[in-house]
Design a protein around this motif. Sequence first.
Motif, PDB file in Angstrom:
ATOM      1  N   TYR A  25       0.833  -1.140   0.102  1.00  0.00           N
ATOM      2  CA  TYR A  25      -0.106   0.034   0.010  1.00  0.00           C
ATOM      3  C   TYR A  25       0.826   1.281   0.162  1.00  0.00           C
ATOM      4  O   TYR A  25       1.725   1.513   0.667  1.00  0.00           O
ATOM      5  CB  TYR A  25      -0.975   0.071   1.170  1.00  0.00           C
ATOM      6  CG  TYR A  25      -1.658   1.300   1.515  1.00  0.00           C
ATOM      7  CD1 TYR A  25      -2.772   1.530   0.549  1.00  0.00           C
ATOM      8  CD2 TYR A  25      -1.311   2.209   2.232  1.00  0.00           C
ATOM      9  CE1 TYR A  25      -3.571   2.720   0.748  1.00  0.00           C
ATOM     10  CE2 TYR A  25      -2.013   3.536   2.349  1.00  0.00           C
ATOM     11  CZ  TYR A  25      -3.040   3.809   1.753  1.00  0.00           C
ATOM     12  OH  TYR A  25      -3.774   4.866   1.630  1.00  0.00           O
ATOM     13  N   VAL A  26       0.665   2.179  -0.971  1.00  0.00           N
ATOM     14  CA  VAL A  26       1.329   3.310  -0.836  1.00  0.00           C
ATOM     15  C   VAL A  26       0.467   4.401  -0.419  1.00  0.00           C
ATOM     16  O   VAL A  26      -0.746   4.702  -1.002  1.00  0.00           O
ATOM     17  CB  VAL A  26       1.985   3.594  -2.423  1.00  0.00           C
ATOM     18  CG1 VAL A  26       2.692   4.955  -2.434  1.00  0.00           C
ATOM     19  CG2 VAL A  26       2.722   2.722  -2.706  1.00  0.00           C
ATOM     20  N   GLY A  27       0.630   5.230   0.602  1.00  0.00           N
ATOM     21  CA  GLY A  27      -0.558   6.210   1.303  1.00  0.00           C
ATOM     22  C   GLY A  27      -0.206   7.401   0.030  1.00  0.00           C
ATOM     23  O   GLY A  27       0.777   7.818  -0.302  1.00  0.00           O
ATOM     24  N   SER A  28      -1.049   8.352   0.533  1.00  0.00           N
ATOM     25  CA  SER A  28      -1.109   9.773  -0.130  1.00  0.00           C
ATOM     26  C   SER A  28       0.062  10.580   0.420  1.00  0.00           C
ATOM     27  O   SER A  28       0.296  10.604   1.763  1.00  0.00           O
ATOM     28  CB  SER A  28      -2.479  10.467   0.219  1.00  0.00           C
ATOM     29  OG  SER A  28      -2.662  11.633  -0.428  1.00  0.00           O
ATOM     30  N   GLY A  29       0.813  11.446  -0.309  1.00  0.00           N
ATOM     31  CA  GLY A  29       1.605  12.424   0.368  1.00  0.00           C
ATOM     32  C   GLY A  29       2.847  11.787   0.139  1.00  0.00           C
ATOM     33  O   GLY A  29       4.040  12.198   0.446  1.00  0.00           O
ATOM     34  N   GLU A  30       3.308  10.428   0.094  1.00  0.00           N
ATOM     35  CA  GLU A  30       4.517   9.602  -0.104  1.00  0.00           C
ATOM     36  C   GLU A  30       5.468   9.870  -1.248  1.00  0.00           C
ATOM     37  O   GLU A  30       4.761   9.789  -2.350  1.00  0.00           O
ATOM     38  CB  GLU A  30       4.453   8.179   0.189  1.00  0.00           C
ATOM     39  CG  GLU A  30       3.732   7.791   1.713  1.00  0.00           C
ATOM     40  CD  GLU A  30       3.803   6.176   1.803  1.00  0.00           C
ATOM     41  OE1 GLU A  30       4.466   5.537   1.486  1.00  0.00           O
ATOM     42  OE2 GLU A  30       2.997   5.868   2.391  1.00  0.00           O
ATOM     43  N   GLN A  31       6.662  10.117  -1.044  1.00  0.00           N
ATOM     44  CA  GLN A  31       7.466  10.039  -2.076  1.00  0.00           C
ATOM     45  C   GLN A  31       7.952   8.494  -2.531  1.00  0.00           C
ATOM     46  O   GLN A  31       7.945   7.816  -1.873  1.00  0.00           O
ATOM     47  CB  GLN A  31       8.800  10.589  -1.660  1.00  0.00           C
ATOM     48  CG  GLN A  31       8.704  11.892  -1.632  1.00  0.00           C
ATOM     49  CD  GLN A  31       8.751  12.815  -2.879  1.00  0.00           C
ATOM     50  OE1 GLN A  31       9.247  12.596  -3.914  1.00  0.00           O
ATOM     51  NE2 GLN A  31       7.842  13.739  -2.921  1.00  0.00           N
ATOM     52  N   VAL A  32       7.805   8.235  -3.888  1.00  0.00           N
ATOM     53  CA  VAL A  32       8.032   6.756  -4.535  1.00  0.00           C
ATOM     54  C   VAL A  32       8.785   7.167  -5.600  1.00  0.00           C
ATOM     55  O   VAL A  32       9.214   8.100  -6.011  1.00  0.00           O
ATOM     56  CB  VAL A  32       6.662   6.212  -4.812  1.00  0.00           C
ATOM     57  CG1 VAL A  32       5.888   5.831  -3.394  1.00  0.00           C
ATOM     58  CG2 VAL A  32       5.938   7.007  -5.706  1.00  0.00           C
ATOM     59  N   VAL A  33       9.572   5.580  -6.002  1.00  0.00           N
ATOM     60  CA  VAL A  33      10.224   5.741  -7.144  1.00  0.00           C
ATOM     61  C   VAL A  33       9.202   4.993  -8.016  1.00  0.00           C
ATOM     62  O   VAL A  33       8.488   4.005  -7.943  1.00  0.00           O
ATOM     63  CB  VAL A  33      11.462   4.689  -6.962  1.00  0.00           C
ATOM     64  CG1 VAL A  33      12.320   4.428  -8.152  1.00  0.00           C
ATOM     65  CG2 VAL A  33      12.419   5.229  -5.979  1.00  0.00           C
ATOM     66  N   ILE A  34       9.327   5.618  -9.422  1.00  0.00           N
ATOM     67  CA  ILE A  34       8.216   5.319 -10.456  1.00  0.00           C
ATOM     68  C   ILE A  34       9.090   5.005 -11.483  1.00  0.00           C
ATOM     69  O   ILE A  34      10.422   5.493 -11.769  1.00  0.00           O
ATOM     70  CB  ILE A  34       7.587   6.653 -11.064  1.00  0.00           C
ATOM     71  CG1 ILE A  34       6.692   7.420  -9.774  1.00  0.00           C
ATOM     72  CG2 ILE A  34       6.506   6.231 -12.075  1.00  0.00           C
ATOM     73  CD1 ILE A  34       5.497   6.842  -9.450  1.00  0.00           C
ATOM     74  N   ARG A  35       8.917   3.753 -12.149  1.00  0.00           N
ATOM     75  CA  ARG A  35       9.591   3.172 -13.201  1.00  0.00           C
ATOM     76  C   ARG A  35       8.623   3.662 -14.540  1.00  0.00           C
ATOM     77  O   ARG A  35       7.392   2.898 -14.404  1.00  0.00           O
ATOM     78  CB  ARG A  35       9.958   2.177 -13.181  1.00  0.00           C
ATOM     79  CG  ARG A  35      11.022   1.884 -12.126  1.00  0.00           C
ATOM     80  CD  ARG A  35      11.444   0.363 -12.197  1.00  0.00           C
ATOM     81  NE  ARG A  35      12.703   0.217 -11.615  1.00  0.00           N
ATOM     82  CZ  ARG A  35      14.031   0.332 -12.031  1.00  0.00           C
ATOM     83  NH1 ARG A  35      14.017   0.471 -13.133  1.00  0.00           N
ATOM     84  NH2 ARG A  35      14.781   0.173 -11.154  1.00  0.00           N
ATOM     85  N   TYR A  36       9.032   4.009 -15.451  1.00  0.00           N
ATOM     86  CA  TYR A  36       8.026   4.382 -16.584  1.00  0.00           C
ATOM     87  C   TYR A  36       8.744   4.087 -17.940  1.00  0.00           C
ATOM     88  O   TYR A  36      10.049   4.065 -18.112  1.00  0.00           O
ATOM     89  CB  TYR A  36       7.326   5.831 -16.790  1.00  0.00           C
ATOM     90  CG  TYR A  36       8.683   6.892 -17.085  1.00  0.00           C
ATOM     91  CD1 TYR A  36       8.937   7.178 -18.359  1.00  0.00           C
ATOM     92  CD2 TYR A  36       9.517   7.319 -15.921  1.00  0.00           C
ATOM     93  CE1 TYR A  36       9.985   8.243 -18.542  1.00  0.00           C
ATOM     94  CE2 TYR A  36      10.511   8.133 -16.191  1.00  0.00           C
ATOM     95  CZ  TYR A  36      10.613   8.625 -17.626  1.00  0.00           C
ATOM     96  OH  TYR A  36      11.619   9.447 -17.593  1.00  0.00           O
ATOM     97  N   LEU A  37       7.947   3.525 -18.900  1.00  0.00           N
ATOM     98  CA  LEU A  37       8.692   3.257 -20.254  1.00  0.00           C
ATOM     99  C   LEU A  37       9.220   4.725 -21.116  1.00  0.00           C
ATOM    100  O   LEU A  37       8.134   5.471 -21.229  1.00  0.00           O
ATOM    101  CB  LEU A  37       7.749   2.765 -21.221  1.00  0.00           C
ATOM    102  CG  LEU A  37       7.219   1.053 -20.892  1.00  0.00           C
ATOM    103  CD1 LEU A  37       6.287   0.913 -21.609  1.00  0.00           C
ATOM    104  CD2 LEU A  37       8.535   0.225 -20.614  1.00  0.00           C
ATOM    105  N   PRO A  38      10.399   4.867 -21.439  1.00  0.00           N
ATOM    106  CA  PRO A  38      10.578   6.107 -21.842  1.00  0.00           C
ATOM    107  C   PRO A  38       9.933   6.559 -23.175  1.00  0.00           C
ATOM    108  O   PRO A  38       9.593   7.842 -23.161  1.00  0.00           O
ATOM    109  CB  PRO A  38      12.282   6.026 -22.366  1.00  0.00           C
ATOM    110  CG  PRO A  38      12.659   4.526 -21.693  1.00  0.00           C
ATOM    111  CD  PRO A  38      11.254   3.704 -21.553  1.00  0.00           C
ATOM    112  N   SER A  39       9.482   5.662 -24.141  1.00  0.00           N
ATOM    113  CA  SER A  39       8.730   6.176 -25.283  1.00  0.00           C
ATOM    114  C   SER A  39       7.149   6.346 -24.771  1.00  0.00           C
ATOM    115  O   SER A  39       6.653   7.198 -25.697  1.00  0.00           O
ATOM    116  CB  SER A  39       8.847   5.294 -26.335  1.00  0.00           C
ATOM    117  OG  SER A  39       8.374   3.780 -25.847  1.00  0.00           O
TER     118      SER A  39
END
Length: 176
Positions: free
Chosen positions: A148-162
Motif C-alpha cells: 500500500y502506498v499512502g497519499s503524500g508519499e515520495q516513491v520511485v516510479i518506473r516508466y517506459l521512456p517512449s
Amino acid sequence: MNLLDSLVWLVNFPVTHGYAITFIAAFSVVGCFMLAARSQKVSVALADIREREGLPSASQGRPGLEVLWRIRRIVFGVLGVVMLGSLVLGILATIGVPLTRGYIHANGVPTTGEVDGGWVSFTSNAGVEYTLRNDSFTPSVHPDTRSYVGSGEQVVIRYLPSHPQAYVIDTTQSPQ
C-alpha cells in the motif's frame, strides 16, 4: 520507438483501468457483436412491406448499400473482439494478475514521484511533468502487488521512456 513498448502501452490502458473497463466492455461486447451479426435482412423485410403497400423502395438509387452493410459488420466485429480482449484484461487486472507491470518494471526508467490520493505525479527525463491516475482497484505497484502506498508519499516510479503513461510504482526502492 520500440514496438514492444507500444504494445505494452496499449495493453496497459485496460489493465490500469480494470474495474471501469470491466463494466464498459461487458456491456459493449454484446452490442458490438449484435451489430456485427445483424444482416441486411431487416431492410429486406422492410422493402417487402414497402412493395406490398405500393410505396417506393428506400433502396432505389443506393447501389452501394450492400457494401456499407459489409463494412459495418466488419467494423463492429473488430470492435467487438477488441472490447472482448479489454474485458479479459480488465478482469485479470482486477483480480490482481500483473499483466504489464513486470515488463514496465524491468524496462522502465526510474524517477522520483509523489502519490496524492488516487493520482501519481512525476517528471520524466525529458522534463515533462505527468500526473496520472492510480486506480485503487488496480494500483500500479510492482513487484510487491499487495503493498500500500499512502497519499503524500515520495516513491520511485518506473516508466517506459517512449510512453511515460505506462508506469509502475517500484516497491523495491525508496526515493532516499
